[in-house]
Motif scaffolding. Structure first.
Motif, PDB file in Angstrom:
ATOM      1  N   TRP A 235       8.271  -7.577   1.565  1.00 33.90           N
ATOM      2  CA  TRP A 235       8.475  -6.136   1.367  1.00 33.90           C
ATOM      3  C   TRP A 235       7.800  -5.672   0.083  1.00 33.90           C
ATOM      4  N   LEU A 236       7.837  -6.498  -0.951  1.00 35.16           N
ATOM      5  CA  LEU A 236       7.137  -6.154  -2.192  1.00 35.16           C
ATOM      6  C   LEU A 236       5.638  -6.068  -1.940  1.00 35.16           C
ATOM      7  N   PHE A 237       5.129  -6.982  -1.110  1.00 29.53           N
ATOM      8  CA  PHE A 237       3.724  -6.981  -0.729  1.00 29.53           C
ATOM      9  C   PHE A 237       3.381  -5.701   0.041  1.00 29.53           C
ATOM     10  N   LEU A 238       4.196  -5.359   1.012  1.00 28.35           N
ATOM     11  CA  LEU A 238       3.959  -4.167   1.829  1.00 28.35           C
ATOM     12  C   LEU A 238       3.994  -2.886   0.997  1.00 28.35           C
ATOM     13  N   ASP A 239       4.864  -2.857   0.002  1.00 26.88           N
ATOM     14  CA  ASP A 239       5.035  -1.661  -0.824  1.00 26.88           C
ATOM     15  C   ASP A 239       4.143  -1.660  -2.055  1.00 26.88           C
ATOM     16  N   HIS A 240       3.252  -2.639  -2.148  1.00 29.88           N
ATOM     17  CA  HIS A 240       2.351  -2.762  -3.298  1.00 29.88           C
ATOM     18  C   HIS A 240       3.143  -2.830  -4.601  1.00 29.88           C
ATOM     19  N   GLU A 241       4.222  -3.606  -4.576  1.00 30.96           N
ATOM     20  CA  GLU A 241       5.111  -3.753  -5.725  1.00 30.96           C
ATOM     21  C   GLU A 241       4.832  -5.024  -6.524  1.00 30.96           C
ATOM     22  N   CYS A 242       3.766  -5.729  -6.225  1.00 35.28           N
ATOM     23  CA  CYS A 242       3.435  -6.940  -6.983  1.00 35.28           C
ATOM     24  C   CYS A 242       2.061  -6.754  -7.615  1.00 35.28           C
ATOM     25  N   ASP A 243       1.819  -7.523  -8.661  1.00 38.36           N
ATOM     26  CA  ASP A 243       0.527  -7.381  -9.334  1.00 38.36           C
ATOM     27  C   ASP A 243      -0.596  -7.932  -8.449  1.00 38.36           C
TER      28      ASP A 243
ATOM     29  N   TYR B   2       5.312 -11.150   8.960  1.00 39.27           N
ATOM     30  CA  TYR B   2       4.757 -10.026   8.198  1.00 39.27           C
ATOM     31  C   TYR B   2       4.470  -8.851   9.129  1.00 39.27           C
ATOM     32  N   GLY B   3       3.907  -9.135  10.301  1.00 43.68           N
ATOM     33  CA  GLY B   3       3.607  -8.077  11.270  1.00 43.68           C
ATOM     34  C   GLY B   3       4.851  -7.345  11.724  1.00 43.68           C
ATOM     35  N   ILE B   4       5.934  -8.087  11.931  1.00 44.59           N
ATOM     36  CA  ILE B   4       7.208  -7.469  12.325  1.00 44.59           C
ATOM     37  C   ILE B   4       7.691  -6.561  11.210  1.00 44.59           C
ATOM     38  N   GLU B   5       7.648  -7.053   9.983  1.00 48.57           N
ATOM     39  CA  GLU B   5       8.098  -6.264   8.836  1.00 48.57           C
ATOM     40  C   GLU B   5       7.226  -5.021   8.652  1.00 48.57           C
ATOM     41  N   GLU B   6       5.925  -5.179   8.850  1.00 48.55           N
ATOM     42  CA  GLU B   6       5.007  -4.049   8.698  1.00 48.55           C
ATOM     43  C   GLU B   6       5.303  -2.970   9.748  1.00 48.55           C
ATOM     44  N   HIS B   7       5.549  -3.385  10.982  1.00 54.59           N
ATOM     45  CA  HIS B   7       5.883  -2.419  12.035  1.00 54.59           C
ATOM     46  C   HIS B   7       7.198  -1.713  11.735  1.00 54.59           C
ATOM     47  N   LEU B   8       8.155  -2.449  11.208  1.00 51.66           N
ATOM     48  CA  LEU B   8       9.435  -1.848  10.838  1.00 51.66           C
ATOM     49  C   LEU B   8       9.234  -0.804   9.744  1.00 51.66           C
ATOM     50  N   LYS B   9       8.416  -1.112   8.765  1.00 49.12           N
ATOM     51  CA  LYS B   9       8.146  -0.167   7.685  1.00 49.12           C
ATOM     52  C   LYS B   9       7.506   1.108   8.229  1.00 49.12           C
TER      53      LYS B   9
END
Length: 96
Positions: A19-27, A48-55
């Motif tokens: 989720w941090l990756f998807l939200d660009h919350e990491c350096d 990751y694909g499942i999480e991305e679709h959920l987002k």
């Protein structure tokens, strides 16, 4: 979770930060490590694909109203804390 293959970054660690990756919350350095792992690991890429679709779905269904910045920061802080406690891995802050 582990796919059983050796990776520079452990599957459990990657999935705890997806989720941090998807939200660009990491350096940027952390993002590249996570991206490399996703390129190499089919099970993690699938998750990751499942999480991305959920987002995307959440954004489409709940994206009309914007929360106050203070609330969003408190939410980010709580997510980081929860991820660190449950995943047992350090959560890297995004560099602004």
């Amino acid at each position: 979770m582990s796919c059983g293959e050796p990776h520079d970054t452990d599957c459990t660690e990657v999935l705890s930060e997806v989720w941090l990756f998807l939200d660009h919350e990491c350096d940027e350095k952390r993002r590249l490590l996570l991206e490399q792992h996703l390129d190499e690991c089919s099970p993690c890429l699938e998750q990751y694909g499942i999480e991305e679709h959920l987002k995307v779905l959440l954004a489409r269904k709940c994206g009309g109203e914007h929360a106050p910045e203070e609330f969003k920061q408190r939410l980010r802080d709580q997510i980081r804390k929860t991820v660190a406690e449950q995943g047992g891995v350090p959560v890297h802050d995004r560099l602004d």
